[in-house]
Design a protein around this motif. Sequence first.
Motif, PDB file in Angstrom:
ATOM      1  N   VAL A   1      -3.956   5.319   3.656  1.00 36.19           N
ATOM      2  CA  VAL A   1      -3.047   4.391   2.876  1.00 36.19           C
ATOM      3  C   VAL A   1      -3.513   3.913   1.906  1.00 36.19           C
ATOM      4  N   SER A   2      -3.762   3.973   0.658  1.00 38.60           N
ATOM      5  CA  SER A   2      -4.834   3.238  -0.743  1.00 38.60           C
ATOM      6  C   SER A   2      -4.014   1.603  -1.272  1.00 38.60           C
ATOM      7  N   GLY A   3      -4.787   1.232  -1.725  1.00 32.26           N
ATOM      8  CA  GLY A   3      -3.905   0.090  -3.037  1.00 32.26           C
ATOM      9  C   GLY A   3      -5.170  -0.702  -3.743  1.00 32.26           C
ATOM     10  N   ASN A   4      -4.956  -0.335  -4.981  1.00 30.78           N
ATOM     11  CA  ASN A   4      -5.751  -1.357  -5.753  1.00 30.78           C
ATOM     12  C   ASN A   4      -5.583  -3.186  -5.515  1.00 30.78           C
ATOM     13  N   VAL A   5      -6.133  -3.924  -5.208  1.00 29.04           N
ATOM     14  CA  VAL A   5      -5.868  -5.262  -4.736  1.00 29.04           C
ATOM     15  C   VAL A   5      -6.523  -6.327  -5.726  1.00 29.04           C
ATOM     16  N   ASN A   6      -6.153  -7.205  -5.700  1.00 34.77           N
ATOM     17  CA  ASN A   6      -6.916  -8.310  -7.476  1.00 34.77           C
ATOM     18  C   ASN A   6      -8.544  -8.498  -6.279  1.00 34.77           C
TER      19      ASN A   6
ATOM     20  N   GLU B   1      -6.827   8.313  -9.206  1.00 35.44           N
ATOM     21  CA  GLU B   1      -5.328   8.281  -9.816  1.00 35.44           C
ATOM     22  C   GLU B   1      -4.307   7.936  -9.115  1.00 35.44           C
ATOM     23  N   HIS B   2      -3.908   7.579  -8.336  1.00 32.74           N
ATOM     24  CA  HIS B   2      -2.929   7.903  -8.070  1.00 32.74           C
ATOM     25  C   HIS B   2      -2.639   6.712  -7.567  1.00 32.74           C
ATOM     26  N   THR B   3      -3.581   5.970  -7.317  1.00 38.55           N
ATOM     27  CA  THR B   3      -2.716   4.427  -6.434  1.00 38.55           C
ATOM     28  C   THR B   3      -2.913   4.101  -7.432  1.00 38.55           C
ATOM     29  N   THR B   4      -1.967   2.592  -6.773  1.00 38.93           N
ATOM     30  CA  THR B   4      -1.264   1.599  -7.704  1.00 38.93           C
ATOM     31  C   THR B   4      -1.690   0.174  -7.419  1.00 38.93           C
ATOM     32  N   GLY B   5      -0.912  -0.884  -7.090  1.00 38.16           N
ATOM     33  CA  GLY B   5      -1.314  -2.495  -7.328  1.00 38.16           C
ATOM     34  C   GLY B   5      -1.105  -2.704  -6.079  1.00 38.16           C
ATOM     35  N   VAL B   6      -1.527  -3.578  -5.280  1.00 37.43           N
ATOM     36  CA  VAL B   6      -0.195  -4.169  -3.665  1.00 37.43           C
ATOM     37  C   VAL B   6       0.436  -5.582  -4.389  1.00 37.43           C
ATOM     38  N   LYS B   7       0.676  -6.031  -3.176  1.00 33.40           N
ATOM     39  CA  LYS B   7       1.720  -7.778  -3.210  1.00 33.40           C
ATOM     40  C   LYS B   7       0.316  -7.725  -2.801  1.00 33.40           C
ATOM     41  N   ASP B   8       0.596  -9.830  -4.395  1.00 34.03           N
ATOM     42  CA  ASP B   8       0.035 -10.498  -4.251  1.00 34.03           C
ATOM     43  C   ASP B   8      -0.434 -11.101  -2.847  1.00 34.03           C
ATOM     44  N   SER B   9       0.347 -11.154  -1.588  1.00 34.58           N
ATOM     45  CA  SER B   9       0.183 -11.624  -0.344  1.00 34.58           C
ATOM     46  C   SER B   9      -1.486 -10.487  -0.104  1.00 34.58           C
ATOM     47  N   CYS B  10      -2.520  -9.554  -0.532  1.00 33.18           N
ATOM     48  CA  CYS B  10      -3.110  -8.603  -0.244  1.00 33.18           C
ATOM     49  C   CYS B  10      -4.216  -9.334  -1.460  1.00 33.18           C
ATOM     50  N   SER B  11      -6.057  -9.456  -1.122  1.00 28.59           N
ATOM     51  CA  SER B  11      -6.487  -9.905  -2.393  1.00 28.59           C
ATOM     52  C   SER B  11      -7.971  -9.765  -1.589  1.00 28.59           C
ATOM     53  N   CYS B  12      -8.778  -9.374  -2.754  1.00 30.30           N
ATOM     54  CA  CYS B  12     -10.226  -9.335  -1.776  1.00 30.30           C
ATOM     55  C   CYS B  12     -11.381 -10.308  -2.408  1.00 30.30           C
TER      56      CYS B  12
ATOM     57  N   PHE C   1       0.640  -1.089  -0.054  1.00 28.81           N
ATOM     58  CA  PHE C   1       0.401  -0.268  -0.289  1.00 28.81           C
ATOM     59  C   PHE C   1       0.949   1.452  -0.008  1.00 28.81           C
ATOM     60  N   GLN C   2       0.234   1.798  -0.213  1.00 28.70           N
ATOM     61  CA  GLN C   2       1.449   3.627  -0.594  1.00 28.70           C
ATOM     62  C   GLN C   2       0.203   5.023   0.580  1.00 28.70           C
ATOM     63  N   LEU C   3       1.185   5.844   1.018  1.00 29.66           N
ATOM     64  CA  LEU C   3       0.375   6.917   1.617  1.00 29.66           C
ATOM     65  C   LEU C   3      -0.578   7.389   1.053  1.00 29.66           C
ATOM     66  N   SER C   4      -1.460   8.619   1.005  1.00 30.37           N
ATOM     67  CA  SER C   4      -1.870   9.497   1.081  1.00 30.37           C
ATOM     68  C   SER C   4      -2.165  10.665   1.608  1.00 30.37           C
ATOM     69  N   LEU C   5      -1.616  11.364   1.152  1.00 27.07           N
ATOM     70  CA  LEU C   5      -1.517  12.736   1.419  1.00 27.07           C
ATOM     71  C   LEU C   5      -2.928  13.619   1.232  1.00 27.07           C
ATOM     72  N   SER C   6      -4.042  13.298   0.254  1.00 26.24           N
ATOM     73  CA  SER C   6      -5.108  13.669  -0.155  1.00 26.24           C
ATOM     74  C   SER C   6      -6.432  13.105   0.720  1.00 26.24           C
ATOM     75  N   ALA C   7      -7.146  13.675   0.681  1.00 30.84           N
ATOM     76  CA  ALA C   7      -7.917  13.230   1.173  1.00 30.84           C
ATOM     77  C   ALA C   7      -9.091  13.477  -0.468  1.00 30.84           C
ATOM     78  N   ASP C   8      -8.944  13.337  -0.945  1.00 32.90           N
ATOM     79  CA  ASP C   8      -9.624  13.528  -2.310  1.00 32.90           C
ATOM     80  C   ASP C   8      -9.903  12.301  -3.068  1.00 32.90           C
TER      81      ASP C   8
END
Length: 248
Positions: free
Chosen positions: A240-245, A161-172, A148-155
Amino acid sequence: MMPITSNVAWDGRLEAFKGRDASHFVTTTAATARTCASCGLPLQPGEALSLSVDVTEGTAPDGTEHVTFDPWICHRDCQEPGLTVRESAGPIEELTPLGARLTLDHRDETGTRTVPALAFTLFPNMALRGFGGELISALVSVLLTHGFQLSLSADYGDIVEHTTGVKDSCSCTVTEQGFVSFDIDGESIFSRQLDLTDPGDACWMAAAREGTVLVISGDNLNFTEDGIDLDPAARLGTLVSGNVNVRT
């Protein structure tokens, strides 16, 4: 010592745990409070308030020191500020997940797309004592470790727009029956059962079948009847935010 930040009085011993973040912790806790924890009446802007905090210290089996903070806000006439500290006699106490599902419409140069999202936090907030005695958010630390990555914006638009993928250890996990679970290393961290007859839940499910869910998390997320307030978390650097598979 009883410092006062804005209109909130608090116990100065809190600085021994929160350090330079103590005043931010006070204002954030007050900003998210709606009623007096003592009398139950609504809190009004500018009223003289007090902060009380229960602090629990403990040590995990691997030797990691952890601290949880359970705060509440009262009218100052109802209760003076306070701070209690106790040692945890056993393992880490159970943390309660609070969260919601969101369906976001994001517009970019290719058009508008629907983004399924989960937002959650754990209560009470838990911090780990790092090198030099500094306290760091346990939840944020774990999520950063998993990509996951830190986000300094609450928008929400900026987050999408700025969130990227996370490690394969995470799933939804998303089942045909509407059960949704965010998992790390196969262990469920946050879950909820959607209602397939609800149009909003059905829309979320359809978007999640595209294969990715945006997960927004961290400390200091405030869930209310009107929605989710991400501003305190963004200001304190605990968002923090992340795109989860998706796994079906």
